[in-house]
Enzyme design. Structure first.
Site, PDB file in Angstrom:
ATOM      1  N   SER A  71       0.827  -1.209   0.000  1.00 29.21           N
ATOM      2  CA  SER A  71       0.000   0.000   0.000  1.00 29.21           C
ATOM      3  C   SER A  71       0.861   1.257   0.000  1.00 29.21           C
ATOM      4  O   SER A  71       2.007   1.258   0.438  1.00 29.21           O
ATOM      5  CB  SER A  71      -0.901   0.042   1.233  1.00 29.21           C
ATOM      6  OG  SER A  71      -1.643  -1.138   1.334  1.00 29.21           O
TER       7      SER A  71
HETATM    8  N1  SAH Z   1      -0.072  -5.254   3.995  1.00 27.62           N
HETATM    9  C1  SAH Z   1       0.682  -5.629   2.821  1.00 27.62           C
HETATM   10  C2  SAH Z   1      -0.032  -5.323   1.530  1.00 27.62           C
HETATM   11  C3  SAH Z   1      -1.017  -6.329   1.259  1.00 27.62           C
HETATM   12  S1  SAH Z   1      -1.677  -6.463  -0.348  1.00 27.62           S
HETATM   13  C4  SAH Z   1       2.053  -5.017   2.796  1.00 27.62           C
HETATM   14  O1  SAH Z   1       2.391  -4.206   3.678  1.00 27.62           O
HETATM   15  O2  SAH Z   1       2.786  -5.382   1.905  1.00 27.62           O
HETATM   16  C5  SAH Z   1      -3.002  -7.542   0.125  1.00 27.62           C
HETATM   17  C6  SAH Z   1      -2.577  -8.937   0.472  1.00 27.62           C
HETATM   18  O3  SAH Z   1      -3.754  -9.632   0.910  1.00 27.62           O
HETATM   19  C7  SAH Z   1      -2.034  -9.733  -0.708  1.00 27.62           C
HETATM   20  O4  SAH Z   1      -0.765 -10.207  -0.407  1.00 27.62           O
HETATM   21  C8  SAH Z   1      -3.050 -10.873  -0.882  1.00 27.62           C
HETATM   22  O5  SAH Z   1      -2.481 -12.096  -1.289  1.00 27.62           O
HETATM   23  C9  SAH Z   1      -3.626 -10.978   0.515  1.00 27.62           C
HETATM   24  N2  SAH Z   1      -4.952 -11.641   0.582  1.00 27.62           N
HETATM   25  C10 SAH Z   1      -6.009 -11.506  -0.252  1.00 27.62           C
HETATM   26  N3  SAH Z   1      -7.033 -12.286   0.148  1.00 27.62           N
HETATM   27  C11 SAH Z   1      -6.612 -12.936   1.270  1.00 27.62           C
HETATM   28  C12 SAH Z   1      -7.211 -13.891   2.153  1.00 27.62           C
HETATM   29  N4  SAH Z   1      -8.457 -14.341   1.973  1.00 27.62           N
HETATM   30  N5  SAH Z   1      -6.473 -14.351   3.188  1.00 27.62           N
HETATM   31  C13 SAH Z   1      -5.201 -13.914   3.398  1.00 27.62           C
HETATM   32  N6  SAH Z   1      -4.584 -13.004   2.601  1.00 27.62           N
HETATM   33  C14 SAH Z   1      -5.271 -12.520   1.550  1.00 27.62           C
END
Ligand code: SAH
Length: 224
Positions: A71
């Protein structure tokens, strides 16, 4: 200078570059000094691909592979501030939960504000990569799990705060149930076209929801 900044060239990750990011966050309305200090300290460049590290202190989302993104710093700061404003000065949460570890950057930021952070990711290579990134940054109080975040992490609950880093259409019931009384969930809600960041506060069995601002996150995948 650390070895990474040598590799990518002088100045890319310098104190001045980081200070510029902090100045921008202040201009955008981030006021919590502790949040600003932690964002200044945590090396965002070491959580992204080396080819992108020169852009790590721009206020922009960056790709982390597998169609996912880290993000934008402003959104990380805003979500963190919405949680941290619950704390008394210099206090810490006992346990925080993050859904969507990605590269581990948001978890690294949260680790300064809690005794323990729990973070769940569903993509295996990101789960492994985030572990390496957190180790490299010397962070030891984050526990990671490869699982479906919709279910939360029941045997570690209750959590005083939950940050959801991918957008569901509505907040999964398990997450509401695992939130401590007085705690908050900060989450994007909506589809790709129309998403809003919400702050949900729990008082007993009442959940108050406040809309904060429009946002754009990757979807929270529903496992079948
Ligand atoms: N907080 C992260 C950014 C996350 S992007 C950072 O600092 O880098 C969103 C993430 O959510 C992705 O890696 C994606 O794979 C994950 N995601 C999406 N659906 C999910 C689910 N049902 N359970 C766990 N992770 C999930």
């Amino acid at each position: 200078m650390d070895s990474n900044s040598k590799k990518i060239g002088i100045g890319m990750t310098s104190a001045r570059t980081r200070q510029r990011l902090i100045d921008r966050l202040i201009k955008q309305g981030i006021i919590n000094k502790r949040v600003l200090d932690v964002i200044e300290k945590v090396p965002r460049h070491s959580f992204v691909d080396e080819a992108l590290s020169s852009r790590a202190y721009e206020d922009t989302a960056l790709p982390i592979g597998f169609g996912q993104t880290i993000s934008q710093p402003y959104i990380v700061a805003l979500m963190t501030e919405l949680l941290v404003s619950l704390l008394p000065e210099s206090g810490k949460f006992n346990r925080l939960l993050e859904i969507g570890t990605g590269c581990g950057y948001q978890a690294a930021i949260l680790s300064s504000f809690a005794n323990e952070v729990f973070s769940i990711e569903r993509i295996k290579p990101l789960f492994h990569k985030s572990r390496q990134n957190l180790l490299k940054a010397g962070i030891k109080n984050v526990s990671l799990r490869l699982a479906d975040g919709n279910l939360g992490w029941n045997n570690k609950s209750p959590f005083q705060g939950i940050i959801v880093a991918a957008a569901p259409l509505k907040i999964p019931k398990d997450l509401l149930m695992q939130l401590d009384d007085g705690g908050r969930i900060i989450a994007p809600i909506g589809d790709e076209k129309d998403q809003v960041l919400v702050c949900i506060s729990r008082k007993g069995n009442n959940f108050d929801s406040e809309s904060i601002c429009p946002v754009k996150f990757v979807p929270l995948i529903q496992e079948i």
